[in-house]
Scaffold this active site. Sequence first.
Site, PDB file in Angstrom:
ATOM      1  N   ASN A  68      18.446   0.397   6.905  1.00 34.00           N
ATOM      2  CA  ASN A  68      18.081   1.796   6.846  1.00 34.00           C
ATOM      3  C   ASN A  68      16.652   2.132   7.320  1.00 34.00           C
ATOM      4  O   ASN A  68      16.647   3.384   7.829  1.00 34.00           O
ATOM      5  CB  ASN A  68      18.628   2.410   5.611  1.00 34.00           C
ATOM      6  CG  ASN A  68      20.102   2.479   5.693  1.00 34.00           C
ATOM      7  OD1 ASN A  68      20.899   2.335   6.364  1.00 34.00           O
ATOM      8  ND2 ASN A  68      20.721   2.733   4.376  1.00 34.00           N
ATOM      9  N   THR A  69      15.694   1.311   7.025  1.00 38.46           N
ATOM     10  CA  THR A  69      14.376   1.600   7.145  1.00 38.46           C
ATOM     11  C   THR A  69      14.232   1.720   8.914  1.00 38.46           C
ATOM     12  O   THR A  69      13.506   2.535   9.187  1.00 38.46           O
ATOM     13  CB  THR A  69      13.372   0.512   6.566  1.00 38.46           C
ATOM     14  OG1 THR A  69      13.731   0.534   5.126  1.00 38.46           O
ATOM     15  CG2 THR A  69      11.956   0.758   7.020  1.00 38.46           C
ATOM     16  N   GLY A 105      10.832   7.501   9.485  1.00 41.16           N
ATOM     17  CA  GLY A 105       9.414   7.015   9.385  1.00 41.16           C
ATOM     18  C   GLY A 105       8.453   7.843   8.558  1.00 41.16           C
ATOM     19  O   GLY A 105       7.445   7.699   8.894  1.00 41.16           O
ATOM     20  N   ARG A 140      20.210  19.908  -0.767  1.00 41.31           N
ATOM     21  CA  ARG A 140      21.285  19.015   0.107  1.00 41.31           C
ATOM     22  C   ARG A 140      22.466  18.975  -0.672  1.00 41.31           C
ATOM     23  O   ARG A 140      23.524  19.054   0.315  1.00 41.31           O
ATOM     24  CB  ARG A 140      20.707  17.513   0.359  1.00 41.31           C
ATOM     25  CG  ARG A 140      19.610  17.383   1.398  1.00 41.31           C
ATOM     26  CD  ARG A 140      19.335  16.005   1.707  1.00 41.31           C
ATOM     27  NE  ARG A 140      18.260  15.791   2.402  1.00 41.31           N
ATOM     28  CZ  ARG A 140      17.529  14.497   3.015  1.00 41.31           C
ATOM     29  NH1 ARG A 140      18.097  13.542   2.072  1.00 41.31           N
ATOM     30  NH2 ARG A 140      16.664  14.704   3.883  1.00 41.31           N
ATOM     31  N   HIS A 181      22.754   8.392   1.152  1.00 40.85           N
ATOM     32  CA  HIS A 181      21.902   7.590   0.135  1.00 40.85           C
ATOM     33  C   HIS A 181      22.718   7.389  -1.401  1.00 40.85           C
ATOM     34  O   HIS A 181      23.176   8.301  -1.951  1.00 40.85           O
ATOM     35  CB  HIS A 181      20.780   8.283  -0.111  1.00 40.85           C
ATOM     36  CG  HIS A 181      19.809   7.441  -1.262  1.00 40.85           C
ATOM     37  ND1 HIS A 181      19.060   6.298  -0.918  1.00 40.85           N
ATOM     38  CD2 HIS A 181      19.242   7.988  -2.392  1.00 40.85           C
ATOM     39  CE1 HIS A 181      18.378   6.018  -1.900  1.00 40.85           C
ATOM     40  NE2 HIS A 181      18.558   6.839  -2.973  1.00 40.85           N
TER      41      HIS A 181
END
Length: 431
Positions: free
Chosen positions: A10-11, A16, A291, A398
């Site tokens: 996922n990174t 970024g 969210r 997440h």
Amino acid sequence: VEKLSALGGNTFRCGGAFNSADPEGQKDIPMTEALSSAVEKVLAHEDVSDEHAALKAEVQKQWDEYKNAGSTTLFDTPEWHALQTLDAGDYEGNVELVRTLTSHTLETLHWLADNGVEWTDQVSTVVGALWNRSHQTPNASGADIVAALETNARDRGVSIYLDSKAEELIVEDGRVVGAIVTNAAGDKVTVKAAKGVVMATGGFSANVEMRVKYNGQWEDIGETVATNNSPGATGDGIVMGEAVGANLVGMKWIQLMPLNGVSGGGISGYVNSSLYCNKEGERFVAEDQRRDVLAAAVLAQTDKLFYIVCDSKEAELRGMTPEILGYMVQNGLIYSGDTIAELAENMGVPADALEKTVADFNEAVKADKPDEFGRTTWENTIEVGPFYAPSFSPAVHHTMGGLEINSNAEVINTDGEVIPGFYAAGEVTGG
């Protein structure tokens, strides 16, 4: 050891951004009345625990000293970052872990730079960050971070095995000493560790069965809800950890990202000058909400889908060129129309309803007061054609639960004791 054919998970997919209090980077950011009121509001929250009360007292002292000094530069400290993080998580977070995170972010930011990661000079606020402490890679991509760290690791002689999946942990005399791995050739290989095993396998957003098993937050989080995660995010590390006695915490909490593209395009993630409408052409939520609130509202709409409507001046403000907009319209990535009625026709929503929705929205902008949904963030009206609207539906973004760890990243077992030789970091952890 990486089970996929490329590093990063996922990174690699993320935007970024990296959040940290940074006195040097934030020195030109002004402190506004609205930001001051945000600090006061969090400080006014009732004590939730002794740890929270102690943290709040530290921030209160810092805040008082800041005000007494007459500073006009943005207020920020690792402790304020921690307190704000707890508040944003409804005080479910482990105070010690949150403090550990925020007290080391700046040195981590510098460590990443020392290891080849580039950061832009501007510090701002990415969507959901809540404060002007977001540092950004030049290409707004986590791929920049992964590339720099991979290069550095290989230069230092680190062996990286792709297409190799860890299947189970090896325990000897109560200590985790390695793992059994299925390598790229399909062979099972035993890997021993000299010092320790670090589990950094991410969450389980791409594992529907696990989502359904642990979900305690959403009515339905099964096949009907997509994920914007890497297909590798299947919870393997949590399963392996639990098999050697690791305790799991926070597993029921799963975050949805409302802005998961359905049509495929978009103008921006900002809410200031846009409205959200459903397939009936009507607004249904305050667009500046959290969210989880946004996602819950969308899931209650027809086909769990919504549109973000904006005009040409908003598109121009967000850096959209005519060429980019033309490409997205031509390829069906966004809907457009020279009038609201034409936009509605192309979206497939009732024109009269959307015209009224936009007109009511514009009146609310001009009034600059909370509207019927409680929205308080206003900037520009939606009046200058052509008008645009991409479509979205929430996606699993997440998973907040995972292996319990302490502030040394040591994994804790179900008896509350450290599992020797076993460490975990990132989304595979909870707390």
